[in-house]
Design a protein around this motif. Structure first.
Motif, short mmCIF file in Angstrom:
data_model
loop_
_atom_site.label_atom_id
_atom_site.label_comp_id
_atom_site.label_asym_id
_atom_site.label_seq_id
_atom_site.Cartn_x
_atom_site.Cartn_y
_atom_site.Cartn_z
N GLY A 21 16.24 21.62 -15.77
CA GLY A 21 17.44 20.99 -15.20
C GLY A 21 17.13 19.68 -14.52
N ALA A 22 16.03 19.64 -13.76
CA ALA A 22 15.66 18.42 -13.05
C ALA A 22 15.27 17.31 -14.03
N PHE A 23 14.50 17.67 -15.05
CA PHE A 23 14.04 16.66 -16.02
C PHE A 23 15.22 16.05 -16.77
N PHE A 24 16.14 16.88 -17.27
CA PHE A 24 17.27 16.36 -18.02
C PHE A 24 18.25 15.61 -17.12
N ALA A 25 18.32 16.02 -15.85
CA ALA A 25 19.19 15.30 -14.92
C ALA A 25 18.71 13.85 -14.78
N TYR A 26 17.40 13.66 -14.71
CA TYR A 26 16.86 12.31 -14.56
C TYR A 26 16.83 11.56 -15.89
N ALA A 27 16.22 12.17 -16.90
CA ALA A 27 16.01 11.47 -18.17
C ALA A 27 17.31 11.27 -18.95
N GLU A 28 18.11 12.31 -19.06
CA GLU A 28 19.34 12.20 -19.84
C GLU A 28 20.51 11.74 -18.98
N GLY A 29 20.69 12.40 -17.83
CA GLY A 29 21.84 12.09 -17.00
C GLY A 29 21.78 10.73 -16.34
N TYR A 30 20.71 10.48 -15.59
CA TYR A 30 20.61 9.22 -14.84
C TYR A 30 20.22 8.04 -15.72
N ARG A 31 19.07 8.15 -16.40
CA ARG A 31 18.59 7.01 -17.18
C ARG A 31 19.40 6.82 -18.47
N GLY A 32 19.70 7.90 -19.16
CA GLY A 32 20.40 7.77 -20.43
C GLY A 32 21.89 7.46 -20.28
N PHE A 33 22.56 8.24 -19.44
CA PHE A 33 24.01 8.07 -19.29
C PHE A 33 24.36 7.04 -18.22
N GLN A 34 23.98 7.30 -16.98
CA GLN A 34 24.46 6.47 -15.87
C GLN A 34 24.02 5.02 -15.97
N LEU A 35 22.80 4.77 -16.43
CA LEU A 35 22.31 3.40 -16.48
C LEU A 35 22.62 2.68 -17.79
N ARG A 36 22.87 3.41 -18.86
CA ARG A 36 23.02 2.76 -20.18
C ARG A 36 24.33 3.11 -20.87
N PHE A 37 24.48 4.37 -21.26
CA PHE A 37 25.62 4.77 -22.08
C PHE A 37 26.95 4.61 -21.35
N SER A 38 27.06 5.13 -20.14
CA SER A 38 28.33 5.13 -19.43
C SER A 38 28.85 3.73 -19.12
N PRO A 39 28.02 2.81 -18.60
CA PRO A 39 28.53 1.44 -18.39
C PRO A 39 29.01 0.78 -19.68
N LEU A 40 28.31 1.03 -20.78
CA LEU A 40 28.73 0.46 -22.07
C LEU A 40 30.09 1.01 -22.48
N VAL A 41 30.27 2.32 -22.36
CA VAL A 41 31.53 2.94 -22.73
C VAL A 41 32.69 2.37 -21.92
N VAL A 42 32.51 2.29 -20.62
CA VAL A 42 33.59 1.80 -19.75
C VAL A 42 33.83 0.31 -19.98
N ARG A 43 32.77 -0.44 -20.18
CA ARG A 43 32.93 -1.89 -20.44
C ARG A 43 33.75 -2.12 -21.70
N ARG A 44 33.44 -1.39 -22.75
CA ARG A 44 34.18 -1.55 -24.00
C ARG A 44 35.59 -0.98 -23.89
N ALA A 45 35.76 0.07 -23.10
CA ALA A 45 37.09 0.65 -22.91
C ALA A 45 38.05 -0.37 -22.30
N PHE A 46 37.54 -1.18 -21.36
CA PHE A 46 38.39 -2.17 -20.70
C PHE A 46 38.70 -3.37 -21.59
N LEU A 47 38.10 -3.44 -22.76
CA LEU A 47 38.47 -4.48 -23.72
C LEU A 47 39.76 -4.13 -24.45
N LEU A 48 40.19 -2.88 -24.32
CA LEU A 48 41.37 -2.40 -25.05
C LEU A 48 42.61 -2.49 -24.19
N ASP A 49 43.71 -2.92 -24.82
CA ASP A 49 45.01 -2.91 -24.17
C ASP A 49 46.08 -2.80 -25.25
N ALA A 50 47.32 -2.98 -24.86
CA ALA A 50 48.42 -2.82 -25.82
C ALA A 50 48.39 -3.86 -26.93
#
Length: 228
Positions: free
Chosen positions: A107-136
């Motif tokens: 749990g601790a390893f995946f929290a850091y490697a997948e959750g923090y480094r993979g999602f929080q620092l890379r994947f999640s900001p990209l997803v939200v950044r691209r989401a805000f490019l969309l509008d009507a």
């Protein structure tokens, strides 16, 4: 005076280049008012659709952006749905001391490697950044498949699309391999994956809400293609 006229023309050319040479639309600049440098066309410059997307710098709510974020979170939740019962089996079937240590370390390893480094620092900001490019006003295809657009499965740089598809196929491959593992090894790995996915879903939601509150999009490259 020809000399004075030449100096004035050179000064105007330098001013025009400073305002318009970067290729950005500035409402007070000569190019924004339809003026051109000496010897150039008087047709005003208009940004392409891709350049307009790149200029989006503020986080504004839209149905399409919300659908993108909710859809991504839903996909992650669906992937975790079948893992949770297996991950919780040790609480009903038991583990030895070494097993519980491995369970906690997973749990601790995946929290850091997948959750923090993979999602929080890379994947999640990209997803939200691209989401805000969309509008009507975004293309209907991008609005309809907003989650896939946010994850860069299309209308993205080729390298980013390769990464996105490789990640998905890698997850499917890992899931198929883990299913063949006996108890308790599968439970030990599944709890780590569940922790990482939970962290990922929470980070996507948190970054999206924080962006709406501050009005600032995440500082992430949206990886848009160079051509519309």
């Amino acid at each position: 005076d020809p000399h004075s006229a030449a100096l004035a023309q050179a000064h105007f050319a330098r001013a025009w280049a400073a305002e318009c040479g970067s290729g950005r639309w500035v409402s007070s600049s000569p190019c924004a008012n339809g003026m051109a440098a000496p010897g150039r066309s008087t047709v005003p410059w208009h940004p392409t659709a891709t350049e307009q997307l790149k200029e989006v710098a503020r986080a504004r709510f839209s149905v399409a952006s919300a659908w993108a974020v909710i859809g991504v979170i839903g996909m992650l939740a669906n992937g975790m749905r079948k893992l949770v019962p297996v991950a919780l089996q040790p609480f009903s079937q038991g583990l030895g001391p070494a097993g519980w240590v491995a369970y906690a370390l997973s749990g601790a390893f995946f929290a850091y490697a997948e959750g923090y480094r993979g999602f929080q620092l890379r994947f999640s900001p990209l997803v939200v950044r691209r989401a805000f490019l969309l509008d009507a006003n975004s293309p209907a295809l991008q609005q309809a498949f907003a989650p896939a657009f946010a994850m860069a499965f299309f209308h993205a740089k080729m390298r980013r699309k390769v990464v996105a598809f490789s990640l998905i196929f890698g997850i499917f491959g890992l899931a198929a391999t883990v299913k063949r593992l006996p108890y308790p090894y599968r439970s030990i790995l599944d709890v780590g994956v569940c922790v990482g996915l939970t962290w990922g879903m929470a980070s996507v939601a948190a970054i999206y809400v924080q962006s709406l509150r501050t009005g600032r999009v995440p500082n992430a490259d949206p990886c848009l293609p160079s051509e519309p």
